[in-house]
Design an enzyme around this catalytic site. Structure first.
Site, short mmCIF file in Angstrom:
data_model
loop_
_atom_site.label_atom_id
_atom_site.label_comp_id
_atom_site.label_asym_id
_atom_site.label_seq_id
_atom_site.Cartn_x
_atom_site.Cartn_y
_atom_site.Cartn_z
N ASP A 120 0.82 -1.21 0.00
CA ASP A 120 0.00 0.00 0.00
C ASP A 120 0.85 1.26 0.00
O ASP A 120 2.06 1.21 -0.18
CB ASP A 120 -1.05 -0.02 1.11
CG ASP A 120 -0.43 -0.33 2.45
OD1 ASP A 120 0.66 0.19 2.71
OD2 ASP A 120 -1.03 -1.11 3.21
N LYS A 155 -5.16 2.35 0.46
CA LYS A 155 -6.49 2.73 0.93
C LYS A 155 -6.57 4.24 1.06
O LYS A 155 -5.62 4.89 1.45
CB LYS A 155 -6.77 2.10 2.29
CG LYS A 155 -6.94 0.62 2.20
CD LYS A 155 -7.13 0.04 3.57
CE LYS A 155 -5.82 -0.24 4.24
NZ LYS A 155 -5.97 -0.83 5.57
N MET A 175 -1.33 8.94 12.58
CA MET A 175 -2.53 9.36 11.82
C MET A 175 -3.14 10.62 12.41
O MET A 175 -4.36 10.77 12.44
CB MET A 175 -3.58 8.23 11.81
CG MET A 175 -3.05 6.93 11.25
SD MET A 175 -4.13 5.52 11.58
CE MET A 175 -3.73 5.15 13.27
N1 SAH Z 1 1.89 0.08 10.80
C1 SAH Z 1 2.46 1.41 10.68
C2 SAH Z 1 1.47 2.49 11.00
C3 SAH Z 1 0.31 2.55 10.08
S1 SAH Z 1 -0.79 3.84 10.48
C4 SAH Z 1 3.71 1.51 11.57
O1 SAH Z 1 3.95 0.63 12.38
O2 SAH Z 1 4.44 2.49 11.42
C5 SAH Z 1 -0.24 5.10 9.40
C6 SAH Z 1 0.42 6.20 10.17
O3 SAH Z 1 1.74 5.85 10.49
C7 SAH Z 1 0.55 7.49 9.41
O4 SAH Z 1 -0.64 8.22 9.45
C8 SAH Z 1 1.65 8.18 10.17
O5 SAH Z 1 1.17 8.75 11.34
C9 SAH Z 1 2.53 7.02 10.56
N2 SAH Z 1 3.67 6.87 9.65
C10 SAH Z 1 3.95 5.83 8.87
N3 SAH Z 1 5.09 6.01 8.20
C11 SAH Z 1 5.58 7.22 8.60
C12 SAH Z 1 6.72 7.99 8.27
N4 SAH Z 1 7.64 7.55 7.39
N5 SAH Z 1 6.90 9.18 8.88
C13 SAH Z 1 5.99 9.63 9.76
N6 SAH Z 1 4.88 8.96 10.09
C14 SAH Z 1 4.67 7.77 9.52
#
Ligand code: SAH
Length: 465
Positions: free
Chosen positions: A252, A274, A387
């Protein structure tokens, strides 16, 4: 890609090499090793080159270069010290549609020589597309050190049984699985240790066994893999290995294209990104798709940003698989909070400031972020909101109004954490909403709240000094 790496068969092929100095000698050695029929054109040649030609049946044509020297040849290499001659050779070769390489002049080359790791018949070629041969050589040294010389024998061994295995396992996918297991397991170790007879016995035994093993014939499998927060180097070895074994990759928005590229070239790639607020339908579709692909006998990799079990809905995806008794594995990844905090120089639980850290979902439901805000009172707990970009003003406000957090509490927003474009915006609970309004960061972003943010140091990662 500026060049397509291909492997040229030069066995007995007539090849012309113009020049007789050290560089020409090096190229002659390579061409002769590939079995080419080499003619060296030069008024003078080094003693070493002369010996080399004598040893391998090459020819020295003692003359200056003329256009006719290219006639009837399959390949031309120019290594003369004279620029004008080199250019002429290039032009003549192009007119004859002859592949040509002028040493150290990328603009006069229709092909280039990569750096080679030679574990004949196994060959690894590395090129920087002419940009930095030194870098290619450094990389070669590193790889050279990690690949045992006996790997050549392993490739030979596999070559000898290729047809037998093909006849026993006509379908391509299970055959590939068979070879993957063989080349990484005890069988390969036997070959590397020089015990080829035992290895052969083992291979034949396994072929017999698998005729009775129905799972190997029908069984698909799913790997739910955490791809880390963005920087591809933050993947685990396990993630990389399983990714390379996939027949199908579902990924994704949060997964870097570089990571998706790491899958096998012929693996099918399916984007299942999504949109915000449009989750439920898409999620059940993904669960169903994973199940169906596995039921078709495929090795399916589901790549998720960060860690699959942290706000990743990984749990839901495997529930359906478990119900249908599809084998699966979950591979943890570095979650965004860890990645972004490290790259931004914010130690989430620096002992002078914080004794715990909490990962919190920061998305809006209606216009609210649904939490019991009184839970967030502890000033020695670092809060990390995932998020939370859209809900940021609400989060900052609620933390002050209902968790009693001081307006001066430091806040960092890390935009596109761990990626080259990473940006860190700093403020406080009182000012952050304005900072965001002004700077307009784009997703994905992470919000870190707490005194540890004061420790943020600009690590100047990407090195303008
Ligand atoms: N499973 C993922 C999180 C998914 S929810 C994890 O463990 O990181 C999606 C959220 O993750 C985004 O809205 C943001 O808040 C955060 N996120 C994911 N990648 C990021 C990045 N490179 N930099 C900052 N925030 C990030």
């Amino acid at each position: 890609m500026q060049y397509l790496p291909v492997c040229l068969r030069l066995q007995d092929a007539p090849v012309v090499l113009v020049g007789g100095g050290t560089v020409a000698t090096r190229k002659a050695r390579l061409l002769l090793r590939a079995g080419a029929n080499v003619t060296v054109v030069a008024p003078e040649i080094s003693a070493e080159l002369e010996q080399l030609l004598a040893d391998h049946g090459g020819v020295w044509q003692q003359s200056r270069y003329r256009e006719t020297d290219l006639h009837g040849k399959k390949l031309a290499v120019a290594a003369t010290p004279e620029r004008a001659t080199n250019k002429q050779i290039y032009q003549h070769a192009m007119a004859l549609s002859l592949p040509v390489n002028v040493v150290d002049a990328p603009e006069l080359c229709s092909f280039i020589f990569p750096s080679i790791i030679d574990r004949d018949p196994l060959l690894i070629a590395i090129t920087s597309s002419g940009k930095s041969p030194v870098l290619a050589r450094i990389l070669r040294r590193k790889i050279e050190a990690t690949i045992p010389t006996a790997y050549g024998r392993l490739a030979d061994f596999a070559g000898r049984f290729r047809q037998l295995v093909k006849d026993s396992i006509p379908r391509a996918t299970p055959r590939r699985l068979f070879w993957e297991q063989a080349m990484e397991g005890t069988l390969a170790e036997q070959v590397l240790a020089g015990r080829e007879q035992q290895a052969e016995a083992q291979l034949r035994e396994r072929l017999r066994e698998r005729e009775q093993d129905t799972r190997a014939l029908h069984g698909g499998e799913v790997y739910l893999i955490g791809a880390g927060p963005g920087d591809p180097d933050l993947m685990t070895f396990k993630a990389a290995r399983l990714l390379q074994s996939a027949d199908v990759v579902l990924y994704d928005r949060l997964v870097s294209p570089v990571i998706v590229e790491m899958a096998r070239r012929d693996a099918q790639r399916i984007y299942v990104g999504k949109k915000r607020a449009d989750h439920t339908v898409a999620q059940t579709d993904i669960n169903q798709l994973l199940l169906e692909l596995a039921q078709q006998g495929k090795r399916v990799v589901r790549l998720k940003g960060g860690d699959p079990f942290i706000f990743g809905r990984g749990g839901e995806e495997i529930e359906l698989l478990a119900k249908h008794r599809i084998p699966f594995q979950v591979v943890p990844g570095i979650t965004a909070a860890n990645g972004a905090a490290c790259y931004a120089g914010i130690p989430l639980t620096h002992r002078d400031y914080a004794q715990s850290v909490r990962f919190v979902a920061g998305y809006l439901k209606g216009n609210k972020v649904e939490h019991d805000w009184s839970e967030f009172q502890s000033t020695t707990e670092t809060l990390v909101f995932y998020m939370g970009l859209v809900g940021l003003p609400v989060i900052c406000e609620q933390l002050q109004a209902h968790a009693g957090r001081s307006p001066d509490t430091p806040v960092a927003l890390v935009e596109r954490g761990t990626l080259l474009e990473q940006r860190v915006l700093l403020g406080t609970l009182a000012t952050m909403a304005d900072v965001v309004e002004r700077e307009r960061p784009t997703a994905p972003t992470l919000i870190i709240v707490g005194d540890v943010v004061r420790l943020h140091t600009d690590l100047s990662w990407f090195g303008e000094s």
